[in-house]
Scaffold this active site. Structure first.
Site, short mmCIF file in Angstrom:
data_model
loop_
_atom_site.label_atom_id
_atom_site.label_comp_id
_atom_site.label_asym_id
_atom_site.label_seq_id
_atom_site.Cartn_x
_atom_site.Cartn_y
_atom_site.Cartn_z
N LYS A 55 -17.62 14.08 -0.60
CA LYS A 55 -16.18 14.07 -0.61
C LYS A 55 -15.61 12.79 -0.84
O LYS A 55 -15.80 12.16 -0.70
CB LYS A 55 -15.63 14.35 0.99
CG LYS A 55 -14.24 14.43 1.14
CD LYS A 55 -13.88 14.67 2.51
CE LYS A 55 -13.82 13.33 3.36
NZ LYS A 55 -15.30 13.09 4.16
N ASP A 81 0.96 -1.25 0.08
CA ASP A 81 -0.08 -0.20 0.13
C ASP A 81 0.90 1.41 -0.06
O ASP A 81 2.04 1.27 0.32
CB ASP A 81 -0.52 0.00 1.35
CG ASP A 81 -2.13 -0.94 1.01
OD1 ASP A 81 -2.41 -1.17 0.08
OD2 ASP A 81 -2.70 -1.18 2.11
#
Length: 1493
Positions: free
Chosen positions: A690, A492
């Site tokens: 968002k 990641d």
């Protein structure tokens, strides 16, 4: 349950099976012998568990005559609404129990569950349990789940608390019966210790010890007793050591497990306090703990606890849901099915295990949040019942354990084969059975590295501690070694490669980029936000987006110093960057950065003319006091939210209008009431969104400009895209904001089952449904969501809610702006990535961020070495869409499956790799097809050495891992933190979870956990994994090399029949004494400098023990060590008068050190006891008869040959009388116990051939000489075969005080027992070399001088005086030589230990920096000296050596050291290093290919 399996409890861990494809026959047999039985077993388990789980009351239908009591239930699930479908429960309650309201029934059922729980943990009956519960206030009607649920869902509900400490103590029996599964079959400590003493090799040594002790009682030979004691002591000491090491390792792993304890949010009676006072911290309670709920260890849960369940957590007990529709749970630990199942407060199933309002212990919470009440805990849970059925399940060995056991089994097989072979040979040579068995055990012990398992245990324990100190918590210890074999790391980005310390660097509104005060101006020179914030109307819209469309909250940590409020931030100077002091934030890193900016830039505190008020300096002692009353002493974000409340910001489980962010949608939706609290105006709702800019911007058709809403033109979109691209190329993580102000007419109608009552503050509830999307979302009408809603309508869902979706969900939003977050790379990551690349490990970034942002971060951390990587995308090629890395017009299509992949197969094969070998692969370019179908696609991707996957979903992450494993045969390590990462972590060879950002589910699926979420920790893990394997190899090489000098003496003893150069006891002292600590010290050896420049280990080729290692240890170093041992042994034997050329043959027939030796001598000088030389004549026999017994070769003397008399008399097996007495020759008759003895005739045959009794002068001058040996009284102990306790069996194998005279008429057909020379001489003397069955024992005459044949005389009182000097000198010389052989192995092992420190580099590079090894060198030397020189240890066959006898092996030690240093030097000089990217590829020369192990 179809196709599933009932899993084990989480505490039992998970195992990963690796399957390899085989032939059709292999698959057939796999299916026949594994697949079908597994299916039947799972079906059987399913039936058993259902039976355990769903018991019903057998007496319910008995009527008046039956038992009317409620049967003991497994579970009780209260009904919802009283309908038939909702009245399913896990108990045999009567129908009368199911009437009334939902919570009323649940309150009653929970009290009953508590009653049964108290009965179990206290062992009382139902009435006593009811009385005990009543004493602590737990009675029906007093425990209100309705209010408890409200308190968990709404922070404004006050005065509601959960179970008290007193109640919890009752339900846990004073905290002794906790919410834990009983560990299946855990062995008591005494049994673990006993197992250490009864292993295969331990039993072998016990067997040998028993035989030696039995042999002692048969013959009363002290040698056998000493050997038996040593063998038993060795087993005991090694058992204690192994038990100690294993206990320490288990204790270490247990301490690690405590760090993984699960915490749960529970309603309790405990209240947090400030600075030890009883004043509640409102913000901390409201936003973090939801009134009086607290985080605490889930093992203290009891039935009746009201808990808050959040996605990503393990379900800590069997729980009945009270609220939280849409809650998702993964029941695969129970069923084996990985599907996410929706759960709610309503139940629609009749099968208890499928109840839709129950979640079970050990399963995984996947979606949304919920509130529930604990029903069952610990062993009484569903999975607890299953665990009890699997107590007998054995743990599977890990790969490294299998390899070690495989190696030991091979070595053991060889050892046992050699031992049995030598036993048979010894039996054929006439060696007595007990001596032969002990001899066989010695050979086995010499071959088996008994200390290896201890070395492995210590290595793994040390590595676990070292890894923990480096912030890596290892769940499965052996997985570290697998990490050392890793060839690919899929990592990641956020929090792993970067610091996860998000800072709002820039904001974008009005199509302009503004720099915040949190970053330096830099080279871009963006406009300052402070310059426009006061006059810009668009900024206030953006500020509201920061406050109202975020759910992160300040928890209060760092907000107080004692009883004073700490300022929000500090500055070292007015121009310095602000440093935030409030570190406690509940929420993700991105939202934390946003609320910090919102708090800092709040219009209530920030004044552009002077900057934020007040300007705090750390040097001003009054600053804290000044700020206490200032605006920055309060939570300004919470203040803004309190004006425009959103209940979802406290608990999403109660907010229907919230859509949490997930990796699929990549957006978050919040709905707030923009009518201020207390206002009489009607509610005006605003939808806030968002998320990823490409997801949000595509849903907008208008934008905020200068505070007004205007149309969003294509030109505006391009301007926004340009600014977005500019920020992402700086490595920023960019999030976009959008909104939609709803009119009262657009507000949807309330669902029929939803209350419209306002709360006590007058705030009306939301009428919105996040799952139905009955509010504007900017959705396209043909999206999957729209089709799903239509499907729900067809299934009978509320048509009013679904109709609102058709009216509102497609309405486009208003673009507000963007925030650019900087998450800088961790300082250690760039070098760590380079280390991986040099080590041949491919580092691949797999992130959900935009390709441009991912590419920028990849450059920062050295994953990319180019500024212009290729980006794969759908492009128009020849008028049709195709996946191409270059050429054509770039297009983004959210659904690549629509296009035919033939365009890729036709065009993609023709694409040549350009110079830059780096590529970015967006997730939208990865087709959803099998790995084999996409082989050309993946092959093209994997041809690049630098790869970044961006905008990927968790399912694509799993797809990427599979492709690496199946096509590239990579050993893949995968990092993850989210719930949906768990499948990829399980699929990976090594799953690595994040300790800070990771969920309980990912931590449960992982093999190791990064406590600091730092990628550099993975690299340290790779180093440790490689180091473990390296050090085990070195330890084995060191241990095996001493096997040859241990085995060789036995080979010489059998083949050329020398006296045994090394005893079994001394072999034990080497393997389990002097070698043990140095071998274990390898576990502390530091890594070699090139360990991270080597390619990853090929597990199929580079095994723990290879042919090259065996060749190195046995045929190279082992041979030199054996030469050193034999040379030392020969030197010592020669120093005591036994010339090397005379030794072969002297060890035959068990004569050496037991019989008088006769030698044929040339020249030399005969001396008496005082050293005076005999000069009367040159005849040897005359000199001996004159008392000059010692032969000194002087200058010209030499020994021609030495031998023992042939043993040609074998007497009866049993004594003819029962009065056999060693001191009474008349009782001997013809009895020798069938043991062959020499005769007067065989002795005289040697003498007639010129052989004389041999007593070397060199032994006379040795420290071990005793004058008493020349005239030893056989009644006294002190020499073998003498003394009152000697047995007849021993007596007949030792030099006797007289001679046997054979009866010529008793000749047998059996050959005499002697050397060829001795047999020939006796045949020449008496005409036969056969044995005789009758003989007469002739005692020596009563005389003052010894009989020249028997070397004995008889005194007047009947005592026998015998000259035992010859055989005692043999014994002492041999044991000195054996001890010297033992010391020589220690000396050469010094060099062996040094050369095994490295496999490639010189010791000059590695240096002597291992304290444990330095200690081991000293310790083995001291131990050898202790054994040699400690008085009283002579019974274990060691002797105090002359110092000069330590030196013969020293040159060999030097030779070993120089040989290996030269070998390594040649390997390095003949091997060529070739650079391939960052990796250095070694092209090995001939010597390295054949000797580098």
């Amino acid at each position: 349950m179809s196709g599933g399996s009932i899993g084990t409890s989480p505490s039992m861990g998970h195992t990963r099976s690796v399957e390899t494809a085989g032939s059709c026959d292999d698959l057939f047999f796999h299916a026949l012998f594994i697949g079908i039985p597994t299916f039947l077993a799972r079906a059987f388990m399913y039936l058993i568990c259902c039976r355990c789980f769903c018991r019903t009351a057998e007496k319910e239908a008995d009527g008046p005559g039956g038992d009317s009591s409620v049967a003991k239930a497994q579970y009780r699930l209260g009904p919802d609404g009283g309908t038939a479908a909702d009245s399913v429960h896990l108990a045999s309650t009567k129908k009368s129990d199911l009437v009334g309201s939902q919570f009323a029934q649940l309150n009653t059922l929970i009290i009953r569950e508590m009653n049964e729980h108290v009965q179990r943990v206290h062992g009382v009956d139902e009435d006593d349990a009811r009385e005990m519960l009543a004493r602590v206030g737990l009675v029906e009607g007093k425990y209100d789940l309705d209010k408890a649920t409200q308190a968990m869902n709404d922070a404004t509900v006050e005065g509601v608390y959960g179970l008290t400490k007193t109640q919890r103590a009752l339900l846990t029996n004073d905290f002794t019966k906790l919410n834990e599964l009983t560990k299946a079959g855990e062995k008591p400590e005494w049994l673990k210790f006993l197992e250490e003493l009864t292993g295969f090799f331990a039993l072998l040594l016990w067997f040998g010890a028993v035989l030696c002790i039995i042999g002692y009682f048969l013959r009363y030979e002290a040698d056998n007793l000493a050997l038996g004691i040593v063998l038993a002591t060795v087993v005991l000491v090694t058992g204690i050591f192994s038990y100690s090491q294993n206990s320490q390792a288990a204790s270490l792993m247990s301490s690690f497990e405590k760090l993984l304890r699960e915490e749960i949010l529970v309603l309790t009676d405990q209240r947090p306090t400030l600075a030890g006072k009883d004043k509640e911290v409102d913000s901390w309670v409201k936003y973090n703990c939801h009134n009086s709920s607290l985080h605490f260890d889930a093992k203290y849960l009891v039935p009746g606890d009201v808990v808050y369940l959040n996605q990503g957590k393990k379900i800590p007990a069997d729980i009945r849901l009270l609220s939280g529709d849409g809650f998702g749970v993964d029941n695969s630990p129970l069923t084996g099915e990985p599907d996410v199942l929706e759960r709610s407060r309503l139940n629609t199933e009749t099968d208890p295990k499928e109840a839709t309002n129950m979640v079970f212990f050990g399963t995984d919470a996947k979606n949304k949040s919920a509130v529930g009440v604990v029903v069952r805990t610990g062993d009484e849970t569903f999975i607890g019942k299953i665990a009890q059925l699997t107590e007998g399940t054995a743990n599977e060995d890990t790969p490294i354990n299998k390899e070690i056991h495989h190696f030991i089994s091979i070595v053991s097989a060889v050892a046992i084969f050699l031992g049995i072979t030598f036993f048979i040979i010894g039996f054929a040579l006439g060696t007595d059975p007990i001596t032969n068995l002990v001899f066989m055990i010695g050979i086995i012990v010499a071959n088996v590295p008994e200390g290896l398992l201890a070395t492995v245990t210590v290595s793994l324990s040390l590595t676990a501690s070292a890894m923990f100190n480096k912030n890596v918590l290892v769940k499965n210890m052996e997985s570290v070694e697998t990490l050392g074999s890793t060839t690919c790391i899929c990592s990641d980005k956020t929090g792993t490669l970067t610091q996860n310390r998000m800072t709002c660097a820039e904001v974008v509104f009005d199509k302009t980029i503004y720099r915040t005060d949190f970053v330096d101006p830099g080279a871009d020179r963006f406009e300052d936000l402070s310059a426009v914030c006061e006059k810009s109307a668009s900024w206030m819209e953006f500020y509201d987006a920061l406050c109202l469309n975020t759910t992160a909250t300040f928890t209060g940590e760092g907000q107080y110093t004692g009883d004073r409020v700490t300022p929000f931030f500090t500055k070292r100077s007015p121009t310095a960057l602000p440093v935030v002091a409030w570190n406690g934030i509940d929420g993700d890193a991105s939202e934390a950065a946003m609320i910090k900016l919102a708090q800092y830039m709040s219009p209530d505190a920030y004044k552009p003319s002077t900057g934020p008020l007040p300007v705090v300096t750390t040097d001003d002692p009054s600053s804290v006091k000044y700020c206490t009353a200032g605006p920055y002493g309060t939570d300004l974000v919470a203040k803004r939210r309190s004006i425009y409340p959103n209940r979802g910001s406290v608990n999403p489980a109660s907010a229907k209008g919230v859509i949490p962010f997930n990796s699929t949608n990549k957006y978050h939706v919040n709905i707030t009431n923009m009518t201020p609290v207390g206002s009489s105006e009607p509610s005006r709702y605003c939808v806030w969104m968002k998320g990823a800019p490409d997801r949000v911007l595509g849903r907008c058709d208008r934008m905020v400009k200068d505070g007004k809403t205007v149309d969003l033109s294509e030109s505006d979109r391009k301007d926004i895209d340009n600014r977005l691209d500019r920020l992402m190329r700086k490595g920023r993580r960019v999030l976009a904001f959008a909104k939609y102000d709803m009119t009262p007419e657009e507000t949807p109608a309330f669902p029929k089952d939803r209350s419209q009552e306002a709360d006590k503050d007058g705030v009306p509830p939301h009428p919105f449904d996040g799952s139905a999307m009955n509010f504007p979302m900017g959705e396209d009408k043909d999206t999957d969501v729209h089709r799903a809603i239509e499907a729900r309508l067809s299934e009978g869902d509320d048509p009013e809610v679904l109709a609102d979706f058709r009216k509102h969900a497609h309405k486009k939003l208003v673009f507000v702006g963007m925030v650019a977050l900087i998450d800088p790379p961790r300082p250690a990551v760039p070098d760590a990535v380079l280390s991986c690349q040099r080590a041949g490990i491919r580092v691949v970034m797999v992130t959900g961020d935009h390709p441009t942002t991912a590419s920028a971060i990849a450059r920062m951390v050295n994953i990319f070495t180019t500024d212009r990587p290729k980006t794969l995308g759908w492009r128009m090629v020849k008028g049709k869409p195709a996946l191409r890395p270059d050429g054509g017009d770039f297009i983004v299509d959210p659904d690549p499956a629509r296009y035919d992949l033939k365009a890729w197969f036709d065009e993609g094969k023709k694409v040549d790799l350009v110079e830059e070998n780096a590529i970015v692969v967006p997730g939208w370019c990865i087709p959803a097809a099998s790995t084999e179908e996409l082989r050309p696609f993946w092959s093209f991707i994997f041809n690049h050495t630098q790869i970044v996957f961006a905008r990927t979903s968790p399912s694509q992450k799993l797809q990427i891992v599979k492709a690496f494993q199946e096509l590239e045969k990579e050993v893949v390590a995968v990092t993850g933190d989210g719930v949906n990462d768990a499948p990829a972590l399980k699929k990976a060879d090594i799953g690595v979870a994040m300790g800070i950002a990771g969920t309980d589910v990912t931590k449960g699926a992982a093999d190791m956990i990064l406590l600091d979420d730092n990628f550099a920790s993975i690299v340290r893990g790779v180093e440790e994994g490689r180091l473990i394997f390296d050090n085990l190899k070195k330890s084995i090489a060191y241990t095996l090399s001493s096997n040859i000098p241990e085995i060789a003496p036995f080979l010489c003893f059998i083949t050329i029949q020398t006296p045994l150069p090394l005893s079994t006891v001394l072999i034990l002292f080497i393997d389990l004494g002097t070698d043990m600590v140095p071998a274990i010290s390898m576990a502390w050896e530091a890594k070699e400098a090139d360990i991270m420049r080597r390619p990853p280990r090929d597990s199929l080729v580079d095994r723990l023990v290879t042919k090259k290692l065996v060749s190195f240890a046995y045929l190279q170093i082992g041979v030199i060590q054996a030469a050193a041992g034999f040379f030392t042994w020969i030197v010592v034997m020669n120093d005591y008068g036994f010339a090397p050329h005379t030794l072969p043959g002297l060890g035959a027939n068990d004569n050496f050190a037991k019989q008088v030796m006769y030698c044929k001598l040339n020249g030399g000088v005969w001396r008496n006891l005082d050293g005076v030389a005999y000069s009367a004549s040159t005849d040897a026999q005359d000199a001996i008869n004159a008392g000059f017994l010692f032969w000194d070769p002087s200058i010209h003397g030499s020994i021609e040959q030495c031998d023992f008399p042939s043993r040609n008399f074998v007497g009866e097996l049993t004594a003819p009388t029962n009065t056999f007495d060693v001191e009474n020759p008349a009782s001997y008759v013809d009895y020798t116990g069938r043991l062959p003895v020499n005769t007067r005739e065989s002795i005289l045959a040697l003498k007639d051939a010129g052989f004389v009794e041999y007593t070397p002068w060199r032994s006379r001058t040795s420290p071990f000489w005793r004058d008493a040996w020349l005239a030893w009284d056989y009644k006294e102990d002190g020499v073998p075969g003498a003394g009152p306790s000697v047995t007849d069996l021993v007596f007949f194998t030792i030099q006797q005080p007289g001679t046997w005279v054979i009866d010529p008429t008793s000749q047998t057909d059996d050959a005499a027992v002697g050397s060829t020379l001795a047999d020939n001489l006796v045949r020449q003397a008496i005409g036969s070399d056969k044995t005789f069955s009758r003989a007469t024992f002739v005692p020596p005459p009563v005389s003052e001088t010894l009989d020249p044949v028997s070397l004995a005389r008889q005194t007047a009182d009947g005592s026998y005086i015998v000259n035992v000097a010859s055989r005692m000198i043999q014994r002492e010389a041999l044991q000195h030589a054996q001890c010297a052989y033992f010391v020589s192995i220690v000396v050469v092992q010094w060099a062996d230990l040094l050369i095994c420190k490295t496999r490639w580099l010189s010791i000059y590079h590695q240096r002597m920096r291992n304290p444990a090894m330095n200690f081991g060198l000293v310790l083995e030397t001291l131990l050898a000296a202790f054994l040699c020189y400690t008085p009283g240890l002579e019974v274990i066959f060691v002797r105090p050596l002359r110092f000069t006898h330590w030196l013969p092996a020293a040159p060999f030690s030097v030779v070993i050291f120089l040989y290996d240093e030269i070998r390594k030097s040649i390997m390095r000089s003949t091997s060529v290093a070739r650079r391939q990217g960052q990796q250095v590829i070694m092209e090995y020369g001939w010597l390295a290919r054949n000797t580098y192990y």
